[in-house]
Design a protein around this motif. Structure first.
Motif, PDB file in Angstrom:
ATOM      1  N   VAL A 199      -3.248 -62.625 141.524  1.00  0.00           N
ATOM      2  CA  VAL A 199      -4.676 -62.653 141.223  1.00  0.00           C
ATOM      3  C   VAL A 199      -5.266 -61.324 141.682  1.00  0.00           C
ATOM      4  N   SER A 200      -6.044 -60.690 140.816  1.00  0.00           N
ATOM      5  CA  SER A 200      -6.547 -59.358 141.097  1.00  0.00           C
ATOM      6  C   SER A 200      -7.989 -59.209 140.628  1.00  0.00           C
ATOM      7  N   ILE A 201      -8.782 -58.427 141.365  1.00  0.00           N
ATOM      8  CA  ILE A 201     -10.090 -58.046 140.846  1.00  0.00           C
ATOM      9  C   ILE A 201      -9.888 -57.049 139.704  1.00  0.00           C
ATOM     10  N   ASN A 202     -10.882 -56.916 138.854  1.00  0.00           N
ATOM     11  CA  ASN A 202     -10.743 -56.020 137.702  1.00  0.00           C
ATOM     12  C   ASN A 202     -11.380 -54.660 137.981  1.00  0.00           C
ATOM     13  N   GLU A 225      -0.128 -53.659 131.740  1.00  0.00           N
ATOM     14  CA  GLU A 225      -1.248 -54.575 131.507  1.00  0.00           C
ATOM     15  C   GLU A 225      -2.581 -53.878 131.772  1.00  0.00           C
ATOM     16  N   ILE A 226      -2.648 -52.610 131.457  1.00  0.00           N
ATOM     17  CA  ILE A 226      -3.833 -51.823 131.789  1.00  0.00           C
ATOM     18  C   ILE A 226      -5.094 -52.367 131.123  1.00  0.00           C
ATOM     19  N   GLN A 230      -2.777 -43.439 131.594  1.00  0.00           N
ATOM     20  CA  GLN A 230      -1.984 -44.663 131.454  1.00  0.00           C
ATOM     21  C   GLN A 230      -1.799 -45.360 132.801  1.00  0.00           C
ATOM     22  N   TYR A 231      -2.180 -44.682 133.884  1.00  0.00           N
ATOM     23  CA  TYR A 231      -2.041 -45.261 135.220  1.00  0.00           C
ATOM     24  C   TYR A 231      -3.367 -45.870 135.647  1.00  0.00           C
ATOM     25  N   PRO A 232      -3.393 -47.153 135.978  1.00  0.00           N
ATOM     26  CA  PRO A 232      -4.640 -47.788 136.396  1.00  0.00           C
ATOM     27  C   PRO A 232      -5.361 -47.054 137.531  1.00  0.00           C
TER      28      PRO A 232
END
Length: 251
Positions: A187-190, A164-165, A225-227
């Motif tokens: 729930v996450s900050i962006n 979901e990158i 590809q890794y956040p």
């Protein structure tokens, strides 16, 4: 207090890295770093991380710095939270409460938890609004004084996973993410909120992280590809705190 441990400071592709013997040393050294960072600040807003290393850090902060730091000046938030009640053992809030808040004198009004028991989409919107109200904004983005990050074995950070990158670039300050295996909502900050922070730190320990550390720091193959590879604060203030096991490929 314990004496300072000796680190192996490195610069890998302009990333500042501090390497310590094990996660116990990481916990003590990051706690000292945190105490220095908040010293004399009249107001300080920090986004916390979950995980085993932050748990150790919270223990050290409580035992070594509980009466040293003025907790009245510090406001606590979370970079991500599982959508579970605050009494659930998976709750990042519960872990912080048990290992830090219950042991220090922090005003309840300084603790701004994600309400994991609420509808995820509604809570993401509420928390986004909370950040806009409580924090200064830079070009419309809420700015933390410090964001503390971890990294998963798959290269995820906060709760933005590789599959979901695209959430990293979301127009919303907070997003609803889905764990790729369990399907659990979080729930996450962006990414914009992370990269707008004044200071960002990674806490990465254990041999299970070494492969992704190597790929990200040495920019191997499809590392973007890794956040975690997308963390690049505009301030330039990014430091990785790692143990030797996680940083094995760098030393």
């Amino acid at each position: 207090m314990l004496g300072r441990a000796e680190s192996r400071p490195l610069k890998v592709n302009n990333l500042e890295v501090k390497i310590y013997k094990d996660k116990i040393e990481v916990a003590h050294e990051f706690s000292s770093y945190f105490a220095d960072l908040v010293a004399d600040k009249k107001e300080f807003h920090v986004a916390l991380s979950g995980g085993s290393t932050p748990k150790l850090i919270f223990d050290v902060l409580a035992s070594e710095y509980g009466t040293v730091i003025d907790w009245n000046n510090i406001h606590f938030y979370w970079g991500d939270e599982r959508c579970v009640p605050p009494t659930d053992n998976q709750s990042n809030y519960k872990m912080t409460e048990e290992h830090l808040f219950s042991k220090i004198n922090v005003p309840p009004g300084n603790i701004h938890r994600v309400l994991g028991e609420n509808n995820p989409a509604s809570e993401a919107m509420r928390y986004s609004n909370l950040l806009e109200i409580n924090l200064n904004r830079v070009e419309g983005i809420p700015q933390f004084d410090l964001v503390i990050l971890g990294m998963g074995d798959d290269g995820h950070t906060v709760s933005i996973f590789p599959h979901e990158i695209d959430l990293w670039e979301s127009a919303d300050h907070c997003v609803v993410a889905t764990h790729p295996d369990s399907g659990q909502k979080r729930v996450s900050i962006n990414g914009s909120v992370i990269n707008t922070a004044k200071v960002v730190t990674f806490l990465v320990t254990g041999s299970g992280k070494s492969e992704k550390v190597d790929e990200i720091h040495n920019k191997k193959e499809n590392y973007t590809q890794y956040p975690a590879s997308l963390v690049n604060p505009k301030s330039g203030n990014l430091t990785w705190f790692m143990d030797e096991a996680a940083a094995d490929a760098l030393i």
